[in-house]
Design an enzyme around this catalytic site. Sequence first.
Site, PDB file in Angstrom:
ATOM      1  N   TRP A   1      -6.661  -2.570  -8.683  1.00 36.95           N
ATOM      2  CA  TRP A   1      -8.070  -2.122  -8.697  1.00 36.95           C
ATOM      3  C   TRP A   1      -8.155  -0.620  -8.563  1.00 36.95           C
ATOM      4  O   TRP A   1      -8.982   0.034  -9.202  1.00 36.95           O
ATOM      5  CB  TRP A   1      -8.874  -2.827  -7.614  1.00 36.95           C
ATOM      6  CG  TRP A   1      -8.876  -4.308  -7.801  1.00 36.95           C
ATOM      7  CD1 TRP A   1      -8.434  -5.254  -6.919  1.00 36.95           C
ATOM      8  CD2 TRP A   1      -9.302  -5.031  -8.973  1.00 36.95           C
ATOM      9  NE1 TRP A   1      -8.559  -6.508  -7.472  1.00 36.95           N
ATOM     10  CE2 TRP A   1      -9.086  -6.407  -8.716  1.00 36.95           C
ATOM     11  CE3 TRP A   1      -9.826  -4.658 -10.202  1.00 36.95           C
ATOM     12  CZ2 TRP A   1      -9.402  -7.400  -9.653  1.00 36.95           C
ATOM     13  CZ3 TRP A   1     -10.135  -5.646 -11.137  1.00 36.95           C
ATOM     14  CH2 TRP A   1      -9.917  -6.984 -10.857  1.00 36.95           C
ATOM     15  N   ASP A   2      -7.314  -0.052  -7.708  1.00 37.25           N
ATOM     16  CA  ASP A   2      -7.272   1.410  -7.602  1.00 37.25           C
ATOM     17  C   ASP A   2      -6.919   2.043  -8.946  1.00 37.25           C
ATOM     18  O   ASP A   2      -7.540   3.021  -9.376  1.00 37.25           O
ATOM     19  CB  ASP A   2      -6.202   1.828  -6.584  1.00 37.25           C
ATOM     20  CG  ASP A   2      -6.692   1.777  -5.150  1.00 37.25           C
ATOM     21  OD1 ASP A   2      -7.922   1.819  -4.934  1.00 37.25           O
ATOM     22  OD2 ASP A   2      -5.851   1.699  -4.238  1.00 37.25           O
ATOM     23  N   LEU A   3      -5.899   1.487  -9.584  1.00 36.87           N
ATOM     24  CA  LEU A   3      -5.419   2.083 -10.833  1.00 36.87           C
ATOM     25  C   LEU A   3      -6.465   1.982 -11.936  1.00 36.87           C
ATOM     26  O   LEU A   3      -6.724   2.947 -12.662  1.00 36.87           O
ATOM     27  CB  LEU A   3      -4.123   1.401 -11.272  1.00 36.87           C
ATOM     28  CG  LEU A   3      -2.908   1.693 -10.382  1.00 36.87           C
ATOM     29  CD1 LEU A   3      -1.783   0.719 -10.686  1.00 36.87           C
ATOM     30  CD2 LEU A   3      -2.435   3.138 -10.575  1.00 36.87           C
TER      31      LEU A   3
ATOM     32  N   GLY B   1      -9.228   4.430 -11.255  1.00 37.19           N
ATOM     33  CA  GLY B   1      -8.836   5.812 -11.548  1.00 37.19           C
ATOM     34  C   GLY B   1      -8.952   6.134 -13.026  1.00 37.19           C
ATOM     35  O   GLY B   1      -9.523   7.162 -13.422  1.00 37.19           O
TER      36      GLY B   1
END
Lengths: 407, 407
Positions: free
Chosen positions: B163-165, B168
């Site tokens: 989810w972070d990736l 981003g």
Amino acid sequence: MYDLLKGLTVVEVSSFVASPSAGLYLAQMGAEVIRVDTIGGGPDFRRWPLADNGSSLYWEALNKSKKSVAIDLARPEGRELVQRLAAAPGDDAGLFVTNFPVDGFLSYENLKKLRDDLICVRVMGWADGSQGMDYTINSALGLPLMTGPVDDPRPVNHVLAAWDLLTGAYCAFGLVSALLARMRTGEGREIRAPLSDIGAATMANLGFTAEAMLTGHQRPRMGNDIFGAFGRDFTTRDGQTLMLLAITPKQWSKALEALGIAGEVGALEAELGVSFTVDEGLRFTHRARLYPLFERAFAARTAAELAPAFDAGGVTWGAYQPLEAALDDPRLFKGNPVFQEVRHPSGLSYPAPGAMASIPQDARGAVRPAPRLGQHTDEILAEVLGMGEAEIARLHDAGVVAGAGGR
Amino acid sequence: MYDLLKGLTVVEVSSFVASPSAGLYLAQMGAEVIRVDTIGGGPDFRRWPLADNGSSLYWEALNKSKKSVAIDLARPEGRELVQRLAAAPGDDAGLFVTNFPVDGFLSYENLKKLRDDLICVRVMGWADGSQGMDYTINSALGLPLMTGPVDDPRPVNHVLAAWDLLTGAYCAFGLVSALLARMRTGEGREIRAPLSDIGAATMANLGFTAEAMLTGHQRPRMGNDIFGAFGRDFTTRDGQTLMLLAITPKQWSKALEALGIAGEVGALEAELGVSFTVDEGLRFTHRARLYPLFERAFAARTAAELAPAFDAGGVTWGAYQPLEAALDDPRLFKGNPVFQEVRHPSGLSYPAPGAMASIPQDARGAVRPAPRLGQHTDEILAEVLGMGEAEIARLHDAGVVAGAGGR
């Protein structure tokens, strides 16, 4: 739908997750995205999950907000039509997204002959052009061997196609970046985005590769433990599983406070001569000593007791819940303004999301459903390629193109 | 490094994965990305993995190609400096990436007072502003309960912060899209990207939510089986684990051919009255009948026999290998032109990637390492804010800013 990319026309010839999601993100930010499929649908047109009538819920989810053109991609005349669409004239066109092979009829060389400043974003499997998909690239990167409980050596694949998704968003970024460059210099470009390179670069961007080079081996499997800080799943008195996380000093002290174990943890710090507050890595190093304190605190309380205490204390935590419970969760789905009830090509009506980000200043336009396959064939041939009715009728008769009825 | 975004100046005030990776992607496409950290470093400055000297391999991986400014973010004078940097003048500036709170000193309202057409991309945890990180959002979406072997009910977290990736990359896309809109209309925008909305929208974009609404429950846990088609890990005679995948008819027929089981599968098709070639869903439905045929074929051959046969036959497959083996794999790391040997702030030299995509027409510039913390403080204060030497010296003396030495 927002209108940041209003006026742009993007042609997408693609399938599966990565390139269709790039098209989806572009469409939901306001670009007109024309998805071209072969007549009858590409290899993802019947992809599961399916509605009872056989319609693909997957296809209609990834193609929201797009227009659909159906062309026989096996025939030279159909292929030429697609090339002309991809290379359509205009400052805001000549933008192409695909996962078709580098050296096929949609090669950059072929398209550049029709439009010198074409921008093409191409999703690939392996960088050398060989067959690779999310799950086979992922297995080569070591992650399935790092995933899952320590007491079970079996490799665990991810369920979420993370490489496809990252590649899709990165391709949308690549396309708009190349457009900015073209506006500045007049030059077009091909941008190749192989899942294998996205995967390899990301393993490096997160420090996994440097760690493996230094230690000689990949990060060991450690269940749900958060590497290098504090975090894991814990079980409450009533058998609920909660995820608790503490990376920053604030997250750590709040967790201890809410669980009432600041004193015990302080005693452990004194015994070991360390400060867990200042150095999150020490929480990881000594996690075997810390876990029992947390386990006991969780086991003494029910989830119903812990949840409000965690929320009031600003603790970073989450319950493990199945997706059907998440659908009723107002923080995720229920009443979330990102979602709107939409009638889809399957004939079903259910909530679907627009753009994944929100712009407080702008109104969220209507979420537009996916098209029916071939729904916009005639419209696009007329508007983008300037074809007359007779010519379009001839293409239908010859079976080179089809409308929503499949003909 | 490529130069698609040449001339842009982006200010990043952030930590962890999502917003720093957005800055990284922008920097490696040619933008000047100025990362501002508080003096001594933010909450991710000592994040594991670490080099022997305590330097964070994680921090230096996510901040490649950026410039670093160190400012005391706790003091009003420091905060004002950051606001001015974010709102710096120029058509190619006023571009800001952060994960700081919506209502803090870096609120859009505050920044808009300094520059009316500012573009701000803000990563958030939960959309309501409450604390959420990749792993706690993920637990709420049901995925850990869908992941891992069927015979083990424990939730399995992903190791890759997907989810972070995704957030981003989507933020990098959002920023460039907002710039295109500003060039057209003159208007700036705040784009809010909460992990929770990115997660919820993605579960819908892949059809997971429609499936759960229709069936009343989320997709059941199924180990490494590929949902709705054919794929799983299989074990060879010498105990190697290989991932095999067949979604398209071509992938399916090639797999059967290479394993020499076309006849047996044909007999099963005749018995069941189905065609596995045409309908990949039937391969999934009947997988309990199909698996034994594949298991026997794998168990009769070594990996060394299967690998060349699979490659020659164009089969979609992959070996499970640990990352240390991947580092020697020429398809991923060894000799991959995406990577270059770089000397990093940790003092270590090791290969690091540039932009994740490749542009055949353009030369890949040098991969630039991460800066040392505060390395560009003086340069940026002078160039972007037009400060003179005396004023910069006063800020150092007052401890409002610091250079690479920490002062």
